[in-house]
Design a protein around this motif. Sequence first.
Motif, PDB file in Angstrom:
ATOM      1  N   MET A   1      -3.160  16.262  58.246  1.00 46.72           N
ATOM      2  CA  MET A   1      -4.216  15.787  59.129  1.00 46.72           C
ATOM      3  C   MET A   1      -5.115  14.866  58.305  1.00 46.72           C
ATOM      4  O   MET A   1      -5.577  15.264  57.225  1.00 46.72           O
ATOM      5  N   TYR A   2      -5.357  13.675  58.813  1.00 46.56           N
ATOM      6  CA  TYR A   2      -6.200  12.711  58.115  1.00 46.56           C
ATOM      7  C   TYR A   2      -7.517  12.552  58.888  1.00 46.56           C
ATOM      8  O   TYR A   2      -7.518  12.283  60.094  1.00 46.56           O
ATOM      9  N   LEU A   3      -8.607  12.718  58.160  1.00 42.93           N
ATOM     10  CA  LEU A   3      -9.935  12.627  58.754  1.00 42.93           C
ATOM     11  C   LEU A   3     -10.709  11.486  58.135  1.00 42.93           C
ATOM     12  O   LEU A   3     -10.762  11.343  56.911  1.00 42.93           O
ATOM     13  N   CYS A   4     -11.326  10.692  58.989  1.00 44.92           N
ATOM     14  CA  CYS A   4     -12.207   9.621  58.563  1.00 44.92           C
ATOM     15  C   CYS A   4     -13.645  10.074  58.790  1.00 44.92           C
ATOM     16  O   CYS A   4     -13.932  10.808  59.750  1.00 44.92           O
ATOM     17  N   ALA A   5     -14.554   9.655  57.915  1.00 47.77           N
ATOM     18  CA  ALA A   5     -15.965  10.008  58.064  1.00 47.77           C
ATOM     19  C   ALA A   5     -16.837   8.841  57.649  1.00 47.77           C
ATOM     20  O   ALA A   5     -16.395   7.949  56.914  1.00 47.77           O
ATOM     21  N   SER A   6     -18.074   8.842  58.132  1.00 46.52           N
ATOM     22  CA  SER A   6     -19.027   7.822  57.719  1.00 46.52           C
ATOM     23  C   SER A   6     -20.391   8.457  57.501  1.00 46.52           C
ATOM     24  O   SER A   6     -20.679   9.543  58.016  1.00 46.52           O
ATOM     25  N   SER A   7     -21.224   7.776  56.713  1.00 52.42           N
ATOM     26  CA  SER A   7     -22.598   8.246  56.490  1.00 52.42           C
ATOM     27  C   SER A   7     -23.474   7.061  56.118  1.00 52.42           C
ATOM     28  O   SER A   7     -22.992   5.993  55.742  1.00 52.42           O
ATOM     29  N   LEU A   8     -24.784   7.302  56.214  1.00 54.48           N
ATOM     30  CA  LEU A   8     -25.762   6.269  55.890  1.00 54.48           C
ATOM     31  C   LEU A   8     -25.989   6.195  54.390  1.00 54.48           C
ATOM     32  O   LEU A   8     -26.108   7.235  53.746  1.00 54.48           O
ATOM     33  N   MET A   9     -26.091   5.002  53.842  1.00 54.38           N
ATOM     34  CA  MET A   9     -26.414   4.859  52.423  1.00 54.38           C
ATOM     35  C   MET A   9     -27.787   5.448  52.117  1.00 54.38           C
ATOM     36  O   MET A   9     -27.980   6.086  51.098  1.00 54.38           O
ATOM     37  N   ALA A  10     -28.723   5.242  53.030  1.00 57.00           N
ATOM     38  CA  ALA A  10     -30.079   5.753  52.816  1.00 57.00           C
ATOM     39  C   ALA A  10     -30.090   7.262  52.760  1.00 57.00           C
ATOM     40  O   ALA A  10     -31.017   7.872  52.238  1.00 57.00           O
ATOM     41  N   ASP A  11     -29.051   7.855  53.285  1.00 55.39           N
ATOM     42  CA  ASP A  11     -28.940   9.309  53.320  1.00 55.39           C
ATOM     43  C   ASP A  11     -28.077   9.829  52.187  1.00 55.39           C
ATOM     44  O   ASP A  11     -27.585  10.937  52.238  1.00 55.39           O
ATOM     45  N   LEU A  12     -27.879   9.017  51.141  1.00 56.87           N
ATOM     46  CA  LEU A  12     -26.880   9.369  50.126  1.00 56.87           C
ATOM     47  C   LEU A  12     -27.147  10.725  49.509  1.00 56.87           C
ATOM     48  O   LEU A  12     -26.235  11.499  49.275  1.00 56.87           O
ATOM     49  N   ALA A  13     -28.440  11.014  49.264  1.00 55.01           N
ATOM     50  CA  ALA A  13     -28.754  12.277  48.628  1.00 55.01           C
ATOM     51  C   ALA A  13     -28.402  13.440  49.540  1.00 55.01           C
ATOM     52  O   ALA A  13     -28.008  14.498  49.086  1.00 55.01           O
ATOM     53  N   LYS A  14     -28.554  13.251  50.812  1.00 53.62           N
ATOM     54  CA  LYS A  14     -28.251  14.313  51.758  1.00 53.62           C
ATOM     55  C   LYS A  14     -26.836  14.179  52.293  1.00 53.62           C
ATOM     56  O   LYS A  14     -26.168  15.159  52.561  1.00 53.62           O
ATOM     57  N   ASN A  15     -26.388  12.924  52.459  1.00 51.90           N
ATOM     58  CA  ASN A  15     -24.977  12.627  52.712  1.00 51.90           C
ATOM     59  C   ASN A  15     -24.381  13.401  53.870  1.00 51.90           C
ATOM     60  O   ASN A  15     -23.319  13.995  53.754  1.00 51.90           O
ATOM     61  N   ILE A  16     -25.076  13.417  55.004  1.00 46.64           N
ATOM     62  CA  ILE A  16     -24.480  14.021  56.183  1.00 46.64           C
ATOM     63  C   ILE A  16     -23.377  13.103  56.648  1.00 46.64           C
ATOM     64  O   ILE A  16     -23.607  11.924  56.919  1.00 46.64           O
ATOM     65  N   GLN A  17     -22.187  13.632  56.726  1.00 45.49           N
ATOM     66  CA  GLN A  17     -21.043  12.829  57.124  1.00 45.49           C
ATOM     67  C   GLN A  17     -20.679  13.126  58.571  1.00 45.49           C
ATOM     68  O   GLN A  17     -20.712  14.273  59.017  1.00 45.49           O
ATOM     69  N   TYR A  18     -20.291  12.075  59.272  1.00 43.21           N
ATOM     70  CA  TYR A  18     -19.874  12.161  60.671  1.00 43.21           C
ATOM     71  C   TYR A  18     -18.388  11.856  60.719  1.00 43.21           C
ATOM     72  O   TYR A  18     -17.945  10.836  60.192  1.00 43.21           O
ATOM     73  N   PHE A  19     -17.647  12.737  61.375  1.00 43.22           N
ATOM     74  CA  PHE A  19     -16.197  12.677  61.304  1.00 43.22           C
ATOM     75  C   PHE A  19     -15.566  12.201  62.603  1.00 43.22           C
ATOM     76  O   PHE A  19     -16.089  12.447  63.704  1.00 43.22           O
ATOM     77  N   GLY A  20     -14.410  11.553  62.461  1.00 38.63           N
ATOM     78  CA  GLY A  20     -13.541  11.315  63.586  1.00 38.63           C
ATOM     79  C   GLY A  20     -12.743  12.569  63.905  1.00 38.63           C
ATOM     80  O   GLY A  20     -12.766  13.544  63.140  1.00 38.63           O
TER      81      GLY A  20
END
Lengths: 115, 109
Positions: free
Chosen positions: A88-107
């Motif tokens: 299973m392959y999952l893609c995710a994205s996050s905000l650079m400004a949020d790097l320290a917290k790095n909440i990722q949003y997944f497909g």
Amino acid sequence: DVKVTQSSRYLVKRTGEKVFLECVQDMDHENMFWYRQDPGLGLRLIYFSYDVKMKEKGDIPEGYSVSREKKERFSLILESASTNQTSMYLCASSLMADLAKNIQYFGAGTRLSVL
Amino acid sequence: GQNIDQPTEMTATEGAIVQINCTYQTSGFNGLFWYQQHAGEAPTFLSYNVLDGLEEKGRFSSFLSRSKGYSYLLLKELQMKDSASYLCAVLDSNYQLIWGAGTKLIIKP
């Protein structure tokens, strides 16, 4: 709401084929990630990107490459698919400004079977 | 090496309380995350802890003890829709997420 869209939910390919997995996010996120998820293992990072045309290897890059020509799109390429890339392959994205917290949003993921 | 441990599977009863534990050994620590993943769906963010203590968010709470390398996710008033896998992840010193294998939670009526 952030939306991360992966082009295919299911793919079946043959050994040796070149495979493209596409991921698009609609929230102008700088950071994008590709993971694979296998039973009994945690998510493993394949590649990530912090900007257009930029890419960094993750923990398991062998057998994979990526392309980030536009900010919203991050493609994973299997140059010559092998059976051990069935996963299973999952893609995710996050905000650079949020790097320290790095909440990722997944497909929702692409389940790839290599025969 | 870096390691995140969590139970493979847990079973609980609708309406009850369940605690899912996570222990970690990582190169540095910049926060701990819990994600929920329903079968066949995307993982979704539940909570983030960077300081010791309990963070409460509705029916879900997450606890962190950095000195013990330990966290738990507490789910109260369990509902059938809480049946899912719960993923623990730690942000290491390089700001990379290290993931546990996930805990599959089965809720019985």
